[in-house]
Motif scaffolding. Structure first.
Motif, short mmCIF file in Angstrom:
data_model
loop_
_atom_site.label_atom_id
_atom_site.label_comp_id
_atom_site.label_asym_id
_atom_site.label_seq_id
_atom_site.Cartn_x
_atom_site.Cartn_y
_atom_site.Cartn_z
N UNK A 20 -8.30 6.89 -0.69
CA UNK A 20 -8.18 5.44 -0.83
C UNK A 20 -7.39 4.84 0.33
N UNK A 21 -6.19 5.39 0.60
CA UNK A 21 -5.33 4.82 1.63
C UNK A 21 -5.87 5.05 3.03
N UNK A 22 -6.03 6.31 3.40
CA UNK A 22 -6.46 6.61 4.77
C UNK A 22 -7.93 6.28 4.99
N UNK A 23 -8.74 6.42 3.94
CA UNK A 23 -10.14 6.00 4.06
C UNK A 23 -10.25 4.51 4.27
N UNK A 24 -9.38 3.75 3.59
CA UNK A 24 -9.37 2.30 3.79
C UNK A 24 -8.96 1.91 5.20
N UNK A 25 -7.94 2.59 5.74
CA UNK A 25 -7.50 2.32 7.11
C UNK A 25 -8.57 2.71 8.13
N UNK A 49 0.82 -1.21 0.00
CA UNK A 49 0.00 0.00 0.00
C UNK A 49 0.86 1.26 0.00
N UNK A 50 1.90 1.27 0.82
CA UNK A 50 2.77 2.44 0.94
C UNK A 50 3.47 2.75 -0.38
N UNK A 51 3.97 1.70 -1.05
CA UNK A 51 4.64 1.89 -2.33
C UNK A 51 3.65 2.40 -3.38
N UNK A 108 -8.59 9.54 9.60
CA UNK A 108 -9.54 10.56 9.18
C UNK A 108 -8.91 11.94 9.09
N UNK A 109 -8.06 12.28 10.06
CA UNK A 109 -7.39 13.58 10.05
C UNK A 109 -6.47 13.73 8.85
N UNK A 110 -5.74 12.67 8.52
CA UNK A 110 -4.84 12.75 7.37
C UNK A 110 -5.61 12.79 6.05
N UNK A 111 -6.73 12.09 5.98
CA UNK A 111 -7.54 12.13 4.78
C UNK A 111 -8.05 13.55 4.53
N UNK A 112 -8.54 14.21 5.58
CA UNK A 112 -9.03 15.58 5.44
C UNK A 112 -7.89 16.56 5.15
N UNK A 113 -6.74 16.32 5.79
CA UNK A 113 -5.63 17.24 5.63
C UNK A 113 -5.04 17.21 4.23
N UNK A 114 -5.05 16.06 3.59
CA UNK A 114 -4.42 15.92 2.27
C UNK A 114 -5.41 16.18 1.14
N UNK A 115 -6.65 15.74 1.31
CA UNK A 115 -7.70 16.08 0.35
C UNK A 115 -7.49 15.57 -1.06
N UNK A 116 -6.82 14.43 -1.22
CA UNK A 116 -6.54 13.90 -2.56
C UNK A 116 -7.21 12.54 -2.74
N UNK A 117 -7.25 12.10 -4.00
CA UNK A 117 -7.83 10.79 -4.28
C UNK A 117 -7.04 9.69 -3.58
N UNK A 118 -5.72 9.79 -3.65
CA UNK A 118 -4.90 8.74 -3.05
C UNK A 118 -5.04 8.70 -1.53
#
Length: 224
Positions: free
Chosen positions: A141-146, A53-55, A128-138
Motif C-alpha cells: 500500500x505505502x511503497x506501491x502508492x509512492x 501515511x507514516x503514522x 519498488x525495492x522496499x516493496x519487494x524487500x518487505x513483502x507485506x500488505x502495508x
C-alpha cells in the motif's frame, strides 16, 4: 477503522494531493491566492499527508504476502541514489523552479540523456525495492502508492509542460525520453559520460552508504 484501510485512505489522500496540480484546480488556486501561497499550501498539505501515511504505516500489522527479499534494496538502491544525486545536482528542467533551464541550447545533457526524470525514477526504484524487500500488505500500500505516484508524475508532468507556449519543451522532449535509455536506443541522443562527471554519481553512492550504515538508527532495523 481497520489499520490497513486507514493506511489505504492516507495513501489515496496523499496521491490526490499530488495529482491536483495537474488538474485545472491548480490554475484556479493560483488565481485565487497567488503562486507563492499556493506552493506553500501545497508543501504543507504534502508534508501533512506524508506524516499521516507514516503514522498509519507504523500502526498497520506486518502481514506477509511473499517471503521478504531483503537484499533487493542493497543491489537496486545504489542506482537509485546515483539517479537522485545526478538529477538534483544538475540543471534539470523537470524540477520545480528550473524551467529557465529549457532556454539553454544544451538542456538535454548529462543524466537527462538517460531519462529526463531521474529523480522520479530514483523514487520508483526506491519504492519498488522496499516493496519487494518487505513483502507485506502495508508495504504494498505505502511503497506501491509512492511508486505509482512517481510513475504517474512523469507522465502528468510531461503533459503539463507540453502545453507551455514556445518550442523549448518540444526540443527538449525530442532529445530525451521518460523511459531510461529509450532515447539513446532510438538514436535521438547519445550517452556522454563526461557530461555526467564522476562527483555526482560518487555523491549518490556516498549518500547510499550513509543511509545503509545509519538504517538501524533511522528505522529500527538493518537494511540487509
Amino acid at each position: 477503522m481497520d489499520s490497513t484501510l486507514h493506511l489505504l485512505l492516507a495513501t489515496v489522500v496523499f496521491l490526490g494531493i499530488h495529482v491536483l496540480p495537474s488538474t485545472p484546480l491548480r490554475a484556479l488556486a493560483v488565481r485565487l491566492i497567488g503562486e507563492g501561497p499556493y506552493l506553500g499550501l501545497f508543501s504543507l498539505l504534502s508534508a501533512a499527508g506524508l506524516v499521516w501515511m507514516s503514522v498509519a504505516y507504523a500502526r498497520t500489522p506486518m502481514d506477509a504476502l511473499w517471503p521478504a527479499l531483503h537484499l533487493v534494496p542493497v543491489y537496486v538502491l545504489p542506482f537509485a541514489f546515483v539517479l537522485l544525486a545526478c538529477g538534483l545536482l544538475a540543471r534539470n528542467p523537470t524540477l520545480a523552479g528550473q524551467a529557465a533551464a529549457l532556454k539553454r541550447g544544451d538542456a538535454a545533457r548529462g543524466i537527462l540523456r538517460i531519462t529526463r526524470h531521474p529523480v522520479m525514477w530514483a523514487i520508483m526504484l526506491w519504492a519498488g525495492a522496499h516493496m519487494l524487500a518487505l513483502g507485506s500488505i502495508r508495504s504494498v500500500v505505502l511503497f506501491g502508492g509512492l511508486l505509482l505516484l512517481a510513475a504517474a508524475g512523469t507522465t502528468l508532468q510531461d503533459a503539463r509542460k507540453a502545453k507551455a507556449p514556445g518550442d523549448d519543451w518540444k526540443r527538449f522532449a525530442a532529445a530525451t525520453s521518460n523511459i531510461p535509455f529509450l532515447a539513446i536506443a532510438q538514436g535521438r541522443t547519445r550517452l556522454v559520460w563526461q557530461e555526467i562527471g564522476w562527483w555526482r554519481p560518487a555523491a549518490g553512492l556516498v549518500l547510499f552508504g550513509l543511509v545503509l550504515y545509519l538504517h538501524p538508527w533511522l528505522f529500527g532495523y538493518r537494511a540487509y
